[in-house]
Design a protein around this motif. Structure first.
Motif, mmCIF file in Angstrom:
data_model
loop_
_atom_site.group_PDB
_atom_site.id
_atom_site.type_symbol
_atom_site.label_atom_id
_atom_site.label_comp_id
_atom_site.label_asym_id
_atom_site.label_seq_id
_atom_site.Cartn_x
_atom_site.Cartn_y
_atom_site.Cartn_z
ATOM 1 N N ASN A 45 0.814 -1.224 0.000
ATOM 2 C CA ASN A 45 0.000 0.000 0.000
ATOM 3 C C ASN A 45 0.840 1.264 0.000
ATOM 4 O OD1 ASN A 45 -2.441 -1.553 0.143
ATOM 5 N ND2 ASN A 45 -1.988 -1.874 2.310
ATOM 6 N N TYR A 46 1.976 1.244 -0.696
ATOM 7 C CA TYR A 46 2.840 2.423 -0.784
ATOM 8 C C TYR A 46 2.395 3.253 -1.983
ATOM 9 C CZ TYR A 46 6.907 5.402 -0.782
ATOM 10 O OH TYR A 46 7.728 6.499 -0.739
ATOM 11 N N THR A 47 2.066 4.513 -1.746
ATOM 12 C CA THR A 47 1.533 5.366 -2.815
ATOM 13 C C THR A 47 2.555 6.338 -3.383
ATOM 14 O OG1 THR A 47 0.693 6.940 -1.182
ATOM 15 C CG2 THR A 47 -0.836 5.228 -1.951
ATOM 16 N N GLY A 48 3.743 6.434 -2.773
ATOM 17 C CA GLY A 48 4.776 7.335 -3.287
ATOM 18 C C GLY A 48 5.519 6.720 -4.457
ATOM 19 N N THR A 49 6.510 7.453 -4.944
ATOM 20 C CA THR A 49 7.327 6.939 -6.037
ATOM 21 C C THR A 49 8.401 6.007 -5.481
ATOM 22 O OG1 THR A 49 9.012 8.676 -5.940
ATOM 23 C CG2 THR A 49 7.027 9.127 -7.286
ATOM 24 N N LEU A 50 8.947 5.179 -6.343
ATOM 25 C CA LEU A 50 10.029 4.302 -5.933
ATOM 26 C C LEU A 50 11.232 5.125 -5.478
ATOM 27 C CD1 LEU A 50 11.061 1.415 -5.604
ATOM 28 C CD2 LEU A 50 11.877 1.532 -7.966
ATOM 29 N N TYR A 51 11.519 6.211 -6.192
ATOM 30 C CA TYR A 51 12.631 7.081 -5.813
ATOM 31 C C TYR A 51 12.453 7.592 -4.382
ATOM 32 C CZ TYR A 51 15.883 10.926 -5.551
ATOM 33 O OH TYR A 51 16.884 11.768 -5.135
ATOM 34 N N ASP A 52 11.240 8.048 -4.033
ATOM 35 C CA ASP A 52 10.980 8.541 -2.675
ATOM 36 C C ASP A 52 11.222 7.442 -1.639
ATOM 37 O OD1 ASP A 52 10.290 11.069 -3.597
ATOM 38 O OD2 ASP A 52 8.145 10.613 -3.672
ATOM 39 N N TYR A 53 10.776 6.241 -1.951
ATOM 40 C CA TYR A 53 10.965 5.113 -1.030
ATOM 41 C C TYR A 53 12.461 4.831 -0.823
ATOM 42 C CZ TYR A 53 10.372 0.544 1.140
ATOM 43 O OH TYR A 53 10.407 -0.502 2.019
ATOM 44 N N VAL A 54 13.200 4.760 -1.931
ATOM 45 C CA VAL A 54 14.635 4.474 -1.858
ATOM 46 C C VAL A 54 15.348 5.565 -1.065
ATOM 47 C CG1 VAL A 54 16.754 4.258 -3.231
ATOM 48 C CG2 VAL A 54 14.651 3.097 -3.966
ATOM 49 N N TYR A 55 14.996 6.811 -1.297
ATOM 50 C CA TYR A 55 15.629 7.911 -0.562
ATOM 51 C C TYR A 55 15.312 7.818 0.935
ATOM 52 C CZ TYR A 55 17.069 12.449 1.056
ATOM 53 O OH TYR A 55 17.672 13.456 1.758
ATOM 54 N N ASP A 56 14.058 7.539 1.283
ATOM 55 C CA ASP A 56 13.680 7.402 2.695
ATOM 56 C C ASP A 56 14.464 6.263 3.354
ATOM 57 O OD1 ASP A 56 11.898 9.494 2.499
ATOM 58 O OD2 ASP A 56 10.121 8.208 2.335
ATOM 59 N N ARG A 57 14.620 5.155 2.657
ATOM 60 C CA ARG A 57 15.386 4.030 3.210
ATOM 61 C C ARG A 57 16.861 4.401 3.371
ATOM 62 N NH1 ARG A 57 14.615 0.979 6.091
ATOM 63 N NH2 ARG A 57 15.710 -0.799 5.231
ATOM 64 N N TYR A 58 17.393 5.169 2.413
ATOM 65 C CA TYR A 58 18.784 5.607 2.508
ATOM 66 C C TYR A 58 18.993 6.500 3.736
ATOM 67 C CZ TYR A 58 23.101 8.082 1.633
ATOM 68 O OH TYR A 58 24.345 8.623 1.782
ATOM 69 N N VAL A 59 18.033 7.373 4.006
ATOM 70 C CA VAL A 59 18.133 8.248 5.180
ATOM 71 C C VAL A 59 18.128 7.405 6.457
ATOM 72 C CG1 VAL A 59 16.910 10.020 6.512
ATOM 73 C CG2 VAL A 59 17.180 10.273 4.042
ATOM 74 N N GLN A 60 17.324 6.338 6.476
ATOM 75 C CA GLN A 60 17.261 5.463 7.646
ATOM 76 C C GLN A 60 18.528 4.630 7.811
ATOM 77 O OE1 GLN A 60 13.721 3.084 7.172
ATOM 78 N NE2 GLN A 60 12.402 4.880 7.058
ATOM 79 N N GLU A 61 19.112 4.175 6.710
ATOM 80 C CA GLU A 61 20.303 3.320 6.736
ATOM 81 C C GLU A 61 21.304 3.810 5.690
ATOM 82 O OE1 GLU A 61 19.142 -0.742 6.086
ATOM 83 O OE2 GLU A 61 17.997 -0.822 7.940
ATOM 84 N N PRO A 62 22.061 4.875 6.001
ATOM 85 C CA PRO A 62 22.995 5.429 5.007
ATOM 86 C C PRO A 62 24.104 4.437 4.628
ATOM 87 C CG PRO A 62 22.809 6.856 6.945
ATOM 88 C CD PRO A 62 22.072 5.607 7.248
ATOM 89 N N TYR A 63 24.589 4.568 3.425
ATOM 90 C CA TYR A 63 25.677 3.732 2.926
ATOM 91 C C TYR A 63 26.411 4.500 1.834
ATOM 92 C CZ TYR A 63 22.401 2.856 -0.874
ATOM 93 O OH TYR A 63 21.537 3.006 -1.907
ATOM 94 N N GLN A 64 27.557 3.973 1.448
ATOM 95 C CA GLN A 64 28.327 4.545 0.360
ATOM 96 C C GLN A 64 27.981 3.782 -0.910
ATOM 97 O OE1 GLN A 64 32.530 3.912 0.721
ATOM 98 N NE2 GLN A 64 32.986 5.015 -1.147
ATOM 99 N N PRO A 65 27.343 4.430 -1.892
ATOM 100 C CA PRO A 65 27.052 3.723 -3.140
ATOM 101 C C PRO A 65 28.348 3.527 -3.938
ATOM 102 C CG PRO A 65 26.195 5.967 -3.219
ATOM 103 C CD PRO A 65 26.807 5.778 -1.875
ATOM 104 N N LEU A 66 28.603 2.299 -4.361
ATOM 105 C CA LEU A 66 29.781 1.994 -5.170
ATOM 106 C C LEU A 66 29.412 1.877 -6.639
ATOM 107 C CD1 LEU A 66 31.313 -0.738 -2.830
ATOM 108 C CD2 LEU A 66 31.866 1.705 -2.914
ATOM 109 N N ASN A 67 28.160 1.493 -6.896
ATOM 110 C CA ASN A 67 27.657 1.358 -8.260
ATOM 111 C C ASN A 67 26.137 1.348 -8.184
ATOM 112 O OD1 ASN A 67 27.497 0.944 -10.996
ATOM 113 N ND2 ASN A 67 28.035 -1.220 -10.926
ATOM 114 N N ASP A 68 25.488 1.900 -9.199
ATOM 115 C CA ASP A 68 24.027 1.842 -9.234
ATOM 116 C C ASP A 68 23.567 1.577 -10.663
ATOM 117 O OD1 ASP A 68 23.213 4.594 -10.552
ATOM 118 O OD2 ASP A 68 24.717 5.102 -9.031
#
Length: 148
Positions: free
Chosen positions: A56-79
């Motif tokens: 039941n998530y109504t936001g965009t995938l980008y918003d979800y990914v960003y919110d998760r990143y804020v909760q659990e930050p990491y260093q992206p090595l590749n995307d």
């Protein structure tokens, strides 16, 4: 993946560990690799898979990914936005790393996010940075087995 039509297969020694209902819409499932992985200090590493399903998530995938990143930050090595572990309709994939301040170890992971209608799935395979090269093919095999 429980609660979805998404399926995957384990190529070797993986076992279910636990699941936890975070709230009425989010459940997290944990699996672990049972073969012994030894690191240079004689310690062992426990590679694991975490699947987070949010309904039941109504936001965009980008918003979800960003919110998760804020909760659990990491260093992206590749995307990436197409390819391994992602549906043809798209998603977001990462290879990332972080340092756990509690155990003072460096970790590396492969993670994919995708959204099917109003369900978002986070699929994360992780191990210590030292053992990541040993587990990379195993992780890629699991992500490559995802069917939607």
């Amino acid at each position: 993946i429980p609660g979805t039509r998404v399926q995957y297969t384990f190529p070797s020694k993986w076992n279910y560990l636990t699941s936890k209902k975070i709230d009425q819409n989010t459940t997290v499932f944990h699996y672990y690799y049972t073969a012994k992985i030894v690191v240079s200090k004689g310690d062992t590493a426990l590679p694991y898979l975490r699947i987070r399903v949010t309904k039941n998530y109504t936001g965009t995938l980008y918003d979800y990914v960003y919110d998760r990143y804020v909760q659990e930050p990491y260093q992206p090595l590749n995307d990436y936005t197409t390819g391994l572990g992602l549906p043809k309709s798209g998603g977001m994939g990462y290879i990332g790393a972080y340092t756990n301040l509690t155990d003072k170890r460096d970790y590396q992971f492969r993670m994919v996010y995708f959204k099917i209608q109003t369900t978002v799935v986070e699929f994360r395979l992780e191990t210590t940075r030292e053992t990541y090269p040993q587990m990379a093919k195993e992780f890629e095999s699991i992500l490559g087995s995802l069917t939607f």
